[in-house]
Design a protein around this motif. Structure first.
Motif, PDB file in Angstrom:
ATOM      1  N   ILE A  37      40.375  32.838  25.502  1.00 39.49           N
ATOM      2  CA  ILE A  37      39.590  33.599  26.681  1.00 39.49           C
ATOM      3  C   ILE A  37      40.540  34.793  26.794  1.00 39.49           C
ATOM      4  N   VAL A  38      39.946  36.060  26.536  1.00 38.33           N
ATOM      5  CA  VAL A  38      40.753  36.997  26.733  1.00 38.33           C
ATOM      6  C   VAL A  38      40.078  37.950  27.773  1.00 38.33           C
ATOM      7  N   GLY A  39      41.231  38.743  28.446  1.00 36.26           N
ATOM      8  CA  GLY A  39      40.579  39.653  29.440  1.00 36.26           C
ATOM      9  C   GLY A  39      41.596  40.476  30.300  1.00 36.26           C
ATOM     10  N   HIS A  40      41.466  41.466  30.708  1.00 35.26           N
ATOM     11  CA  HIS A  40      42.684  42.323  31.387  1.00 35.26           C
ATOM     12  C   HIS A  40      42.878  41.364  32.761  1.00 35.26           C
ATOM     13  N   ASN A  41      43.917  41.784  33.618  1.00 35.77           N
ATOM     14  CA  ASN A  41      44.488  41.167  34.913  1.00 35.77           C
ATOM     15  C   ASN A  41      43.228  41.413  35.656  1.00 35.77           C
ATOM     16  N   GLY A  42      43.084  40.230  36.476  1.00 34.98           N
ATOM     17  CA  GLY A  42      41.533  40.430  37.496  1.00 34.98           C
ATOM     18  C   GLY A  42      40.407  40.249  36.766  1.00 34.98           C
ATOM     19  N   SER A  43      40.455  39.819  35.313  1.00 37.76           N
ATOM     20  CA  SER A  43      38.924  39.522  34.701  1.00 37.76           C
ATOM     21  C   SER A  43      38.507  37.988  35.080  1.00 37.76           C
ATOM     22  N   GLY A  44      39.074  37.030  35.722  1.00 38.00           N
ATOM     23  CA  GLY A  44      38.806  36.007  36.131  1.00 38.00           C
ATOM     24  C   GLY A  44      39.133  35.053  34.929  1.00 38.00           C
ATOM     25  N   VAL A 194      42.091  23.321  21.974  1.00 38.37           N
ATOM     26  CA  VAL A 194      42.913  24.453  22.590  1.00 38.37           C
ATOM     27  C   VAL A 194      42.366  25.286  23.325  1.00 38.37           C
ATOM     28  N   LEU A 195      42.522  25.751  24.573  1.00 36.87           N
ATOM     29  CA  LEU A 195      41.949  26.783  25.058  1.00 36.87           C
ATOM     30  C   LEU A 195      43.152  27.785  25.352  1.00 36.87           C
ATOM     31  N   SER A 196      43.164  29.181  25.018  1.00 31.04           N
ATOM     32  CA  SER A 196      44.206  29.927  24.991  1.00 31.04           C
ATOM     33  C   SER A 196      43.769  31.060  26.015  1.00 31.04           C
ATOM     34  N   ILE A 197      44.204  31.238  27.300  1.00 29.91           N
ATOM     35  CA  ILE A 197      43.988  32.198  28.045  1.00 29.91           C
ATOM     36  C   ILE A 197      44.916  33.279  27.834  1.00 29.91           C
ATOM     37  N   THR A 198      44.695  34.628  27.798  1.00 29.14           N
ATOM     38  CA  THR A 198      45.727  35.463  27.247  1.00 29.14           C
ATOM     39  C   THR A 198      45.073  37.059  27.419  1.00 29.14           C
ATOM     40  N   HIS A 199      45.890  38.055  27.515  1.00 27.99           N
ATOM     41  CA  HIS A 199      45.427  39.166  27.358  1.00 27.99           C
ATOM     42  C   HIS A 199      45.761  39.813  26.072  1.00 27.99           C
ATOM     43  N   ASP A 200      46.633  39.009  25.238  1.00 27.31           N
ATOM     44  CA  ASP A 200      47.172  39.578  24.031  1.00 27.31           C
ATOM     45  C   ASP A 200      46.192  39.222  22.738  1.00 27.31           C
ATOM     46  N   LEU A 201      45.608  40.200  22.309  1.00 25.92           N
ATOM     47  CA  LEU A 201      44.590  40.296  21.097  1.00 25.92           C
ATOM     48  C   LEU A 201      45.375  39.704  20.008  1.00 25.92           C
ATOM     49  N   GLU A 202      46.679  39.952  19.721  1.00 24.09           N
ATOM     50  CA  GLU A 202      47.378  39.671  18.662  1.00 24.09           C
ATOM     51  C   GLU A 202      47.345  37.960  18.464  1.00 24.09           C
ATOM     52  N   LYS A 214      35.281  40.255  31.711  1.00 21.87           N
ATOM     53  CA  LYS A 214      35.551  41.571  32.471  1.00 21.87           C
ATOM     54  C   LYS A 214      34.923  41.222  33.853  1.00 21.87           C
ATOM     55  N   GLN A 215      35.836  41.466  34.710  1.00 20.84           N
ATOM     56  CA  GLN A 215      35.059  41.492  36.261  1.00 20.84           C
ATOM     57  C   GLN A 215      34.457  40.181  36.429  1.00 20.84           C
ATOM     58  N   GLY A 216      35.077  39.168  35.966  1.00 17.10           N
ATOM     59  CA  GLY A 216      34.275  37.766  36.447  1.00 17.10           C
ATOM     60  C   GLY A 216      33.134  37.539  35.554  1.00 17.10           C
ATOM     61  N   GLU A 217      32.821  38.041  34.344  1.00 13.70           N
ATOM     62  CA  GLU A 217      31.548  37.785  33.645  1.00 13.70           C
ATOM     63  C   GLU A 217      32.125  37.767  32.122  1.00 13.70           C
ATOM     64  N   VAL A 218      31.395  36.747  31.297  1.00 12.61           N
ATOM     65  CA  VAL A 218      31.716  36.851  29.987  1.00 12.61           C
ATOM     66  C   VAL A 218      30.868  37.835  29.497  1.00 12.61           C
ATOM     67  N   VAL A 219      31.500  38.916  28.623  1.00 13.32           N
ATOM     68  CA  VAL A 219      30.693  39.964  28.047  1.00 13.32           C
ATOM     69  C   VAL A 219      30.827  39.982  26.766  1.00 13.32           C
ATOM     70  N   GLY A 232      35.086  49.482  20.925  1.00 15.03           N
ATOM     71  CA  GLY A 232      34.412  49.940  22.307  1.00 15.03           C
ATOM     72  C   GLY A 232      34.548  48.999  23.402  1.00 15.03           C
ATOM     73  N   LEU A 233      33.961  47.855  23.110  1.00 13.48           N
ATOM     74  CA  LEU A 233      33.766  46.650  24.199  1.00 13.48           C
ATOM     75  C   LEU A 233      35.174  46.422  24.632  1.00 13.48           C
ATOM     76  N   LEU A 234      36.158  46.111  23.559  1.00 19.44           N
ATOM     77  CA  LEU A 234      37.645  45.708  23.926  1.00 19.44           C
ATOM     78  C   LEU A 234      38.360  46.651  24.878  1.00 19.44           C
ATOM     79  N   LEU A 235      38.011  47.977  24.300  1.00  8.66           N
ATOM     80  CA  LEU A 235      38.852  49.056  25.142  1.00  8.66           C
ATOM     81  C   LEU A 235      38.166  48.961  26.735  1.00  8.66           C
ATOM     82  N   ASP A 236      36.856  48.982  26.576  1.00  9.08           N
ATOM     83  CA  ASP A 236      36.436  49.185  27.993  1.00  9.08           C
ATOM     84  C   ASP A 236      36.645  48.000  28.817  1.00  9.08           C
ATOM     85  N   ALA A 237      37.093  46.722  28.452  1.00  8.29           N
ATOM     86  CA  ALA A 237      37.491  45.625  29.042  1.00  8.29           C
ATOM     87  C   ALA A 237      39.014  45.514  29.534  1.00  8.29           C
ATOM     88  N   GLY A 238      39.387  46.688  29.187  1.00  3.91           N
ATOM     89  CA  GLY A 238      41.009  47.139  29.569  1.00  3.91           C
ATOM     90  C   GLY A 238      41.807  46.503  28.506  1.00  3.91           C
TER      91      GLY A 238
END
Length: 279
Positions: A37-44, A194-202, A214-219, A232-238
């Motif tokens: 589960i990936v997302g920027h800080n504050g994504s939920g 396994v559920l990996s919570i991360t902002h690291d796409l590598e 992104k902002q509390g929603e699954v996009v 584009g979606l990944l970059l938009d998600a920070g």
């Protein structure tokens, strides 16, 4: 595959009149999957992690683990035995004076008989290649070793699911690789979900499936190949693109179009070789 975790239209906020941190999140996780589960800080994403074992309860919707709802207090003990959590800072997770004592802590709290404890401690430390360190003091270990001991403490409880909440973000590259290799082995050989919570796409590349928040929603949700089609979606998600995908994006800007997302450096080299051969 049978669904082990079900998140049904879940919304959550920390304060009654505060903003929602999660909004109508729907998610299922089958037994044996590695989900990132990936997302920027504050994504939920970390809030979602804490909902999965009842550390937080949804304001709306339901979370079901192994057929048990987290909002039923009678289920929480069993759910927390099923879902083990490994957090970001390894130093904050130690309570024992030695590695062996630390792994024993949760077992003692659960009233596991001493003979059974000895077996479980030995087995779980062996699974993460830390059995030679059982009498070491935790502060003498490297960051990667500390996280592997934290994973051993979870394994000793014999959970169905391990949740890694940014568990590799404070580690150096070697420590990160050690932990991810351990998790891959537990997933493939022992069938642990396994559920990996991360902002690291590598890191997320190694998963079977990725969910983008992104902002509390699954996009977005899908295999790494599918999700990384939409840079584009990944970059938009920070999020920062993995190295190989970032290079591919820059090549595209120069008019060099490779046919599919390259998730690793090896894939990138192979794609460039094929491109040259066919040009």
């Amino acid at each position: 595959m049978k669904e082990l975790i079900e998140v049904n239209d879940v919304s959550f906020r920390y304060e009654t009149d505060g903003p929602y941190r999660l909004s109508n999140v729907k998610l299922t996780v089958p037994k044996g999957e590695w989900l990132s589960i990936v997302g920027h800080n504050g994504s939920g994403k970390s809030t979602l992690a804490k909902l999965l074992n009842g550390l937080l309860l949804p304001d709306e919707g339901t979370v079901i683990v192994g057929g048990k709802r987290t909002d039923n207090e009678e289920n929480l003990w069993e759910i927390r035995k099923q879902v083990g959590m490994v957090f970001q800072n390894p130093d904050n997770q130690f309570v024992g004076t030695t590695v062996k004592d630390d792994v024993a802590f949760g077992l003692e709290n659960n009233g596991v008989p001493r003979e059974e404890m000895i077996v479980r401690i030995s087995e779980s430390l062996a699974r993460v290649q830390m059995n030679e360190y059982e009498n070491q003091e935790p502060h003498q270990l490297s960051g990667g070793q500390k996280q592997r001991v934290a994973i051993a403490g979870v394994l000793a409880q014999r959970p169905d699911v391990i949740v890694l909440d940014e568990a590799t973000s404070m580690l150096d590259p070697q420590g990160r690789q050690e932990v991810l290799a351990t998790i891959r082995e537990l997933n493939e050989k022992d069938g642990i979900t396994v559920l990996s919570i991360t902002h690291d796409l590598e890191e997320a590349i190694k998963a079977d499936r990725i969910v983008v928040m992104k902002q509390g929603e699954v996009v977005a949700s899908g295999s790494p190949k599918d999700v990384f089609q939409n840079t584009g979606l990944l970059l938009d998600a920070g999020l920062e693109l993995p190295f190989s995908l970032n290079i591919q994006q820059k090549l595209k800007e120069k008019g060099i179009n490779l046919p599919a997302p390259t998730l690793t450096q090896t894939e990138l080299v192979d794609a460039l070789w094929n491109y040259r051969q066919n040009s």
